[in-house]
Design a protein around this motif. Structure first.
Motif, PDB file in Angstrom:
ATOM      1  N   ILE A  12       2.876   7.136  16.734  1.00  0.00           N
ATOM      2  CA  ILE A  12       2.929   6.989  18.192  1.00  0.00           C
ATOM      3  C   ILE A  12       1.971   5.888  18.627  1.00  0.00           C
ATOM      4  O   ILE A  12       2.311   5.043  19.455  1.00  0.00           O
ATOM      5  CB  ILE A  12       2.541   8.320  18.869  1.00  0.00           C
ATOM      6  N   MET A  13       0.763   5.886  18.080  1.00  0.00           N
ATOM      7  CA  MET A  13      -0.242   4.903  18.478  1.00  0.00           C
ATOM      8  C   MET A  13      -0.039   3.585  17.729  1.00  0.00           C
ATOM      9  O   MET A  13       0.041   2.515  18.335  1.00  0.00           O
ATOM     10  CB  MET A  13      -1.650   5.442  18.215  1.00  0.00           C
ATOM     11  N   ASN A  32       4.232   1.787   6.284  1.00  0.00           N
ATOM     12  CA  ASN A  32       4.199   3.163   6.777  1.00  0.00           C
ATOM     13  C   ASN A  32       4.764   4.065   5.700  1.00  0.00           C
ATOM     14  O   ASN A  32       5.702   3.703   4.989  1.00  0.00           O
ATOM     15  CB  ASN A  32       5.018   3.291   8.072  1.00  0.00           C
ATOM     16  N   ARG A  33       4.171   5.260   5.589  1.00  0.00           N
ATOM     17  CA  ARG A  33       4.605   6.202   4.536  1.00  0.00           C
ATOM     18  C   ARG A  33       6.092   6.529   4.682  1.00  0.00           C
ATOM     19  O   ARG A  33       6.840   6.512   3.714  1.00  0.00           O
ATOM     20  CB  ARG A  33       3.751   7.465   4.648  1.00  0.00           C
ATOM     21  N   THR A  34       6.522   6.812   5.907  1.00  0.00           N
ATOM     22  CA  THR A  34       7.940   7.100   6.157  1.00  0.00           C
ATOM     23  C   THR A  34       8.607   5.793   6.582  1.00  0.00           C
ATOM     24  O   THR A  34       8.307   5.252   7.651  1.00  0.00           O
ATOM     25  CB  THR A  34       8.083   8.146   7.288  1.00  0.00           C
ATOM     26  N   ARG A  37      10.021   4.367  10.240  1.00  0.00           N
ATOM     27  CA  ARG A  37       9.189   3.902  11.356  1.00  0.00           C
ATOM     28  C   ARG A  37       8.892   2.404  11.280  1.00  0.00           C
ATOM     29  O   ARG A  37       8.332   1.836  12.220  1.00  0.00           O
ATOM     30  CB  ARG A  37       7.870   4.679  11.356  1.00  0.00           C
ATOM     31  N   SER A  67      -3.474   9.917  10.646  1.00  0.00           N
ATOM     32  CA  SER A  67      -3.764  11.125  11.414  1.00  0.00           C
ATOM     33  C   SER A  67      -5.211  11.598  11.337  1.00  0.00           C
ATOM     34  O   SER A  67      -5.905  11.715  12.339  1.00  0.00           O
ATOM     35  CB  SER A  67      -2.835  12.256  10.957  1.00  0.00           C
ATOM     36  N   ASP A  71      -6.351  11.569   5.395  1.00  0.00           N
ATOM     37  CA  ASP A  71      -5.282  10.563   5.400  1.00  0.00           C
ATOM     38  C   ASP A  71      -5.870   9.149   5.331  1.00  0.00           C
ATOM     39  O   ASP A  71      -5.340   8.274   4.644  1.00  0.00           O
ATOM     40  CB  ASP A  71      -4.406  10.736   6.640  1.00  0.00           C
ATOM     41  N   THR A  97      -8.877   8.613  14.602  1.00  0.00           N
ATOM     42  CA  THR A  97     -10.042   9.424  14.985  1.00  0.00           C
ATOM     43  C   THR A  97     -10.364  10.338  13.808  1.00  0.00           C
ATOM     44  O   THR A  97      -9.578  11.234  13.490  1.00  0.00           O
ATOM     45  CB  THR A  97      -9.741  10.285  16.226  1.00  0.00           C
ATOM     46  N   LYS A 240      -7.715  19.077  16.306  1.00  0.00           N
ATOM     47  CA  LYS A 240      -8.260  18.301  15.171  1.00  0.00           C
ATOM     48  C   LYS A 240      -9.539  17.588  15.607  1.00  0.00           C
ATOM     49  O   LYS A 240     -10.556  17.616  14.913  1.00  0.00           O
ATOM     50  CB  LYS A 240      -7.185  17.304  14.707  1.00  0.00           C
TER      51      LYS A 240
HETATM   52  P1  NAP Z   1       1.349  10.189  14.704  1.00  0.00           P
HETATM   53  O1  NAP Z   1       2.354   9.675  15.663  1.00  0.00           O
HETATM   54  O2  NAP Z   1       1.490  11.574  14.155  1.00  0.00           O
HETATM   55  O3  NAP Z   1       1.316   9.144  13.479  1.00  0.00           O
HETATM   56  C1  NAP Z   1       0.511   9.368  12.372  1.00  0.00           C
HETATM   57  C2  NAP Z   1       0.662   8.198  11.437  1.00  0.00           C
HETATM   58  O4  NAP Z   1      -0.180   8.430  10.294  1.00  0.00           O
HETATM   59  C3  NAP Z   1       2.086   8.051  10.886  1.00  0.00           C
HETATM   60  O5  NAP Z   1       2.341   6.682  10.677  1.00  0.00           O
HETATM   61  C4  NAP Z   1       1.988   8.794   9.553  1.00  0.00           C
HETATM   62  O6  NAP Z   1       2.944   8.399   8.619  1.00  0.00           O
HETATM   63  C5  NAP Z   1       0.607   8.357   9.111  1.00  0.00           C
HETATM   64  N1  NAP Z   1       0.018   9.232   8.099  1.00  0.00           N
HETATM   65  C6  NAP Z   1      -0.499  10.473   8.298  1.00  0.00           C
HETATM   66  N2  NAP Z   1      -0.983  10.959   7.139  1.00  0.00           N
HETATM   67  C7  NAP Z   1      -0.771   9.995   6.200  1.00  0.00           C
HETATM   68  C8  NAP Z   1      -1.070   9.905   4.816  1.00  0.00           C
HETATM   69  N3  NAP Z   1      -1.690  10.897   4.165  1.00  0.00           N
HETATM   70  N4  NAP Z   1      -0.720   8.788   4.158  1.00  0.00           N
HETATM   71  C9  NAP Z   1      -0.099   7.784   4.822  1.00  0.00           C
HETATM   72  N5  NAP Z   1       0.208   7.790   6.135  1.00  0.00           N
HETATM   73  C10 NAP Z   1      -0.137   8.904   6.811  1.00  0.00           C
HETATM   74  O7  NAP Z   1      -0.129  10.124  15.282  1.00  0.00           O
HETATM   75  P2  NAP Z   1      -0.741   9.171  16.405  1.00  0.00           P
HETATM   76  O8  NAP Z   1      -0.595   9.843  17.721  1.00  0.00           O
HETATM   77  O9  NAP Z   1      -0.237   7.783  16.221  1.00  0.00           O
HETATM   78  O10 NAP Z   1      -2.297   9.248  16.021  1.00  0.00           O
HETATM   79  C11 NAP Z   1      -2.908   8.399  15.051  1.00  0.00           C
HETATM   80  C12 NAP Z   1      -4.415   8.487  15.239  1.00  0.00           C
HETATM   81  O11 NAP Z   1      -4.753   8.050  16.565  1.00  0.00           O
HETATM   82  C13 NAP Z   1      -4.962   9.919  15.084  1.00  0.00           C
HETATM   83  O12 NAP Z   1      -6.209   9.893  14.432  1.00  0.00           O
HETATM   84  C14 NAP Z   1      -5.117  10.377  16.535  1.00  0.00           C
HETATM   85  O13 NAP Z   1      -6.110  11.387  16.698  1.00  0.00           O
HETATM   86  C15 NAP Z   1      -5.500   9.071  17.215  1.00  0.00           C
HETATM   87  N6  NAP Z   1      -5.213   9.038  18.672  1.00  0.00           N
HETATM   88  C16 NAP Z   1      -4.012   9.479  19.162  1.00  0.00           C
HETATM   89  C17 NAP Z   1      -3.787   9.436  20.539  1.00  0.00           C
HETATM   90  C18 NAP Z   1      -2.490   9.928  21.147  1.00  0.00           C
HETATM   91  O14 NAP Z   1      -2.421  10.072  22.390  1.00  0.00           O
HETATM   92  N7  NAP Z   1      -1.436  10.159  20.369  1.00  0.00           N
HETATM   93  C19 NAP Z   1      -4.761   8.940  21.407  1.00  0.00           C
HETATM   94  C20 NAP Z   1      -5.961   8.480  20.876  1.00  0.00           C
HETATM   95  C21 NAP Z   1      -6.169   8.540  19.505  1.00  0.00           C
HETATM   96  P3  NAP Z   1       4.418   9.059   8.624  1.00  0.00           P
HETATM   97  O15 NAP Z   1       5.202   8.242   9.611  1.00  0.00           O
HETATM   98  O16 NAP Z   1       4.878   8.929   7.233  1.00  0.00           O
HETATM   99  O17 NAP Z   1       4.250  10.498   9.047  1.00  0.00           O
END
Ligand code: NAP
Length: 296
Positions: A12-13, A32-34, A37, A67, A71, A97, A240
């Motif tokens: 998402i980010m 990206n792992r998947t 995307r 995440s 990760d 984060t 988290k």
């Molecule tokens: P998300 O949409 O769930 O995406 C997570 C990403 O991490 C995906 O690309 C996922 O790959 C990848 N990933 C997770 N575990 C992995 C692993 N073991 N090996 C390789 N790739 C891995 O999450 P997001 O919202 O973008 O958040 C990302 C970070 O930004 C987090 O730390 C979150 O706390 C922080 N953040 C989020 C927001 C928000 O509003 N969403 C705001 C501020 C900060 P896949 O596609 O393969 O699953």
């Protein structure tokens, strides 16, 4: 000349952030792992690598946005991770984060192979990532922050160098304490207003502009009243981040009673299957204690 930028983690980010780097004219290499995307980024002009190591081999700056702490360890230090391909002098910027202590350890591992690291967690949600208006809290050496600045400015609006390695993560956790304790206050206030049979919209209008006003009250308060639980930030991700806050507080030996309480409320919501709702669903934990609901 602009350095080529690698981007690992197109969620998402990360998806929006990588797209903004392309818009700003950077050469971007993504992984990206998947694989699904990757498609929109490849269509927008990004080159595609087949592992984090391959991203690192081709780029002077490598950004990670995945995440959780394990990760980030996996994509940087694991098999076919960044550290296997990184060149001496390259810079890793972690926008996830994660734990401040593990951040410092990863920076040490990268330093041992001649590479640099900044922690640069973000705030501003998916909208901020898509629009390039994120707040970015940066920890690391000033020289590397200067080097990173053009890339950070393509993704964010407010970029603050707060200190050394791990300080960006610590500032992000400060942000999360403020967010959830404020939301707890908003939830209790709305429950009180409901029990007192006040008109909730008029009540928000009356108090929102005064000393009790806040971003949470003014943006999430109306959502609570409408019972609209769509997430800007999910209960699961919030939980988290609170785990990271409480771990860091434990390491420092300081009490955070209000944050610990909200952590337990979010745990209850997760157990009720509400982990995918917005963090303002916190009010539902209080509603179940009070035996009544807020809003229409
Ligand atoms: P998300 O949409 O769930 O995406 C997570 C990403 O991490 C995906 O690309 C996922 O790959 C990848 N990933 C997770 N575990 C992995 C692993 N073991 N090996 C390789 N790739 C891995 O999450 P997001 O919202 O973008 O958040 C990302 C970070 O930004 C987090 O730390 C979150 O706390 C922080 N953040 C989020 C927001 C928000 O509003 N969403 C705001 C501020 C900060 P896949 O596609 O393969 O699953």
């Amino acid at each position: 000349m602009k350095e080529a930028i690698g981007f690992i983690g197109l969620g998402i980010m990360g998806g929006g952030m990588a797209a903004n780097l392309l818009k700003a004219g950077f050469d971007v290499v993504v992984w990206n792992r998947t694989p699904g995307r990757i498609t929109p980024l490849a269509a927008a002009g990004a080159a595609v690598a087949d592992s984090p190591a391959a991203v690192a081999a081709g780029c002077g700056i490598i950004i990670t946005c995945v995440s959780d702490t394990p990760d980030v360890e996996e994509v940087i230090l694991g098999p076919r991770g960044v550290i296997e391909g990184i060149r001496s002098g390259s810079l890793v910027i972690d926008c996830s984060t994660i734990s401040p202590a593990v951040t410092r350890a990863i920076a040490g591992r990268l330093q041992a192979v001649g590479a640099h690291m900044l922690d640069a967690p973000v705030s501003g949600g998916s909208e901020g990532a898509a629009r390039g208006t994120l707040s970015i809290m940066v920890g690391g050496e000033a020289e590397q922050v200067r080097r990173a600045m053009p890339a950070l400015q393509a993704m964010g609006k407010t970029i603050t160098h707060v200190g050394g390695h791990g300080a960006g993560q610590m500032a992000k956790l400060v942000n999360q304490i403020l967010v959830v304790v404020t939301m707890q206050g908003v939830a209790e206030a709305l429950l009180f207003a409901q029990a007192g049979e006040l008109d909730l919209e008029k009540t928000l209008a009356a108090v929102g502009g005064g000393a009790a006003g806040s971003w949470m009250l003014n943006n999430r308060g109306p959502q609570v009243i409408r019972r609209d639980w769509r997430p800007g930030f999910t209960v699961d991700l919030q939980q988290k981040d609170l785990r990271l806050v409480l771990e860091a507080a434990d390491e420092m030996g300081i009490p955070l009673p209000s944050t610990a309480l909200v952590f337990q409320y979010y745990r209850a919501l997760q157990q009720q299957g509400l982990g995918g709702e917005g963090n303002h669903a916190l009010v539902k934990a209080l509603e179940r204690l009070a035996g009544m609901e807020v809003g229409m």
